[in-house]
Design an enzyme around this catalytic site. Structure first.
Site, PDB file in Angstrom:
ATOM      1  N   HIS A 302       7.033   5.369 -45.795  1.00  0.00           N
ATOM      2  CA  HIS A 302       7.004   5.087 -44.359  1.00  0.00           C
ATOM      3  C   HIS A 302       7.950   3.945 -44.078  1.00  0.00           C
ATOM      4  O   HIS A 302       8.043   3.012 -44.874  1.00  0.00           O
ATOM      5  CB  HIS A 302       5.577   4.716 -43.904  1.00  0.00           C
ATOM      6  CG  HIS A 302       5.404   4.831 -42.441  1.00  0.00           C
ATOM      7  ND1 HIS A 302       5.751   3.827 -41.569  1.00  0.00           N
ATOM      8  CD2 HIS A 302       4.954   5.860 -41.681  1.00  0.00           C
ATOM      9  CE1 HIS A 302       5.508   4.235 -40.335  1.00  0.00           C
ATOM     10  NE2 HIS A 302       5.034   5.456 -40.374  1.00  0.00           N
ATOM     11  N   ASP A 360       0.245  11.959 -43.120  1.00  0.00           N
ATOM     12  CA  ASP A 360       0.454  13.401 -43.238  1.00  0.00           C
ATOM     13  C   ASP A 360       0.142  13.954 -44.616  1.00  0.00           C
ATOM     14  O   ASP A 360       0.122  15.174 -44.792  1.00  0.00           O
ATOM     15  CB  ASP A 360       1.892  13.746 -42.832  1.00  0.00           C
ATOM     16  CG  ASP A 360       2.075  13.608 -41.343  1.00  0.00           C
ATOM     17  OD1 ASP A 360       1.097  13.870 -40.620  1.00  0.00           O
ATOM     18  OD2 ASP A 360       3.158  13.216 -40.905  1.00  0.00           O
TER      19      ASP A 360
END
Ligand code: CMC
Length: 426
Positions: A302, A360
């Protein structure tokens, strides 16, 4: 850029302190004072706006909406309350909640002519282009919300978008199945209604299990906003030109679609499918670590989190609730995911780069267990993120500092030269 082409210069600029998080260097006057621009591909060190909506501490794995920790919002509120919070800055009291949710429920219905749009798509069309195109087309139907200079009209469009995007997403799914569209039911909660629009059909009324509806609601809360990510930045950028809110949210949906962003939840499940079994993990990770392969471990890494994504933790616990409710004894994809996570989080490649599972990595497992097809995963993310997008758009439109977003560049092309007549060109 070569070392010879770079040099060090020093100037003094003010530093602005936020209420939390890193302070920013205010270099807005850099071009005028120094004749320079900053160079920041991917905007990794650029704050492009002031915001009061969401705070992330990527090192500590903290996510707050309007000051409230995501853990508390996910466990103690529903998506409608969280949407209200994002839009208006405070959690609603009971009366505000009732008025808001009743209004949102009446807004779910689409203008009947919008049905015609679906027939223009192939039956096997992915839901994302249908969502992207149809959301932009809403601007042709709801003209009483298009005056962006009127706060009442802005609010009207924001609410319409949160309420109507789920109907479009569910109808995109129904269209792909060749089943009739299910109209929204005002008596149901946001998530129950969404499940009903997906799974009811003539002759079979779908009654959502409250635990499963709650799990979906939690997924929506966990995806509702995430400060200045790529899709929100797209919404703000398009909004800065004065475009209408439906066009702005359509741009956000387009940005979300990519596998590095919202498309990751679908890509994660496709990756599990591709790896096949625990035995396939080492060979797959070897390909991920080979930079030539262009393959990434989807659901990992991320831009902001350099620690476990707090949303991923909540997703994992939600997954356990769902499989218990559905009495799923064994999910081969979950076993594979756990093994993949274990191996990757102990592997020097991922440890060194601080790559951890993101939201996710788990969301697809829950959605799959809920019976939602993989092709709908990113559309569900868009349904949830609409609350964040419209809140950020409202904030931007009310901000006197807003200017058209217009970055500059480092030009590395040809210097001026003359056009040679075609007959003389080599
Ligand atoms: N697999 C393998 N290597 C990776 C991964 C990954 N998933 N993510 C980052 N890296 C490596 C990257 O190759 C680079 O290595 P090196 O320093 O040797 O060049 C280093 O880690 C830094 O990566 P980066 O590309 O500079 O990081 P970024 O901040 O630009 O990208 C990201 C962030 C999310 C796009 C990226 O981590 C990624 O592609 N992850 C997989 C896709 C994914 O799961 N996306 C969902 C994000 S969470 C939901 C959302 O907000 O949409």
């Amino acid at each position: 850029m070569t070392d010879e082409a770079s040099e060090s210069l020093s100037f003094t600029f003010p530093v602005i302190h936020g209420t939390m998080g890193p302070s920013v260097l205010d270099h807005r006057r850099l071009p005028q004072e120094a004749g320079l621009f900053t160079f920041d591909p991917g905007f990794g060190s650029t704050a492009a706006c002031e915001s009061k909506i969401t705070f992330i501490d990527g090192e500590k794995g903290i996510l707050l909406h309007r000051g409230y920790p995501i853990e508390q919002l996910a466990l103690q509120t529903d998506y409608t309350e969280t949407s209200y919070l994002l839009l208006y800055g405070e959690l609603p009291n009971k009366e505000q909640y009732e008025v808001f949710s009743a209004d949102m429920a009446t807004q779910r219905l689409l203008h009947e002519q919008i049905r015609n749009f679906f027939n223009g798509f192939r039956r096997d069309a992915h839901p994302m282009p249908i969502l992207c195109g149809t959301v932009a087309a809403l601007s042709a139907f709801y003209s009483d919300g298009l005056n962006i200079n009127d706060p009442t009209q802005r609010d009207r469009s924001a609410r319409r978008l949160i309420a109507k995007v789920p109907t479009i997403a569910a109808w995109a799914y129904k269209y792909s199945r060749g089943e009739p569209f299910v109209y929204p039911d005002e008596s149901l909660s946001f998530s129950e209604n969404f499940l009903n629009m997906l799974f009811s059909r003539p002759g079979r009324h779908y009654k959502a299990d409250p635990i499963l509806a709650r799990a979906l609601d939690r997924i929506f809360i966990l995806h509702a906003d995430h400060e200045q990510n790529a899709s929100t930045t797209a919404v703000r950028l398009v909004g800065s030109t004065g475009a209408n809110p439906f066009a702005c949210i359509s741009a956000g949906i387009a940005a979300l679609w990519g596998p590095a962003h919202g498309g990751a939840n679908e890509a994660v499940l496709n990756m599990f499918d591709h790896i096949g079994s625990k035995e396939g993990i080492p060979a797959f990770l070897a390909k991920v670590k080979d930079k030539q392969s262009g393959i990434r471990l989807m659901g990992f890494g991320h831009r902001v989190y350099r620690n476990f994504d707090p949303r991923a933790k909540l997703m994992r616990s939600t997954y356990y609730e769902v499989i218990e409710t559905l009495n799923i004894k064994r999910d081969p994809f979950f076993d594979l995911a756990m093994e993949l996570e274990k191996i990757a989080t102990e592997d020097e490649y991922f440890v060194h780069r601080k790559l951890y599972p993101n939201v996710d990595f788990y969301s697809g497992l829950i959605l799959k267990a809920l019976g939602i097809p993989t092709s709908m995963f990113t559309a569900l993310f868009a349904v949830a993120r609409t609350a964040g997008w419209v809140s950020q758009w409202l904030e931007m439109m009310a901000d006197p500092m807003t200017r058209i977003a217009r970055p500059r560049q480092l030009y590395m092309g040809e210097k001026p030269r003359d056009v040679i007549p075609m007959a003389k060109r080599v």
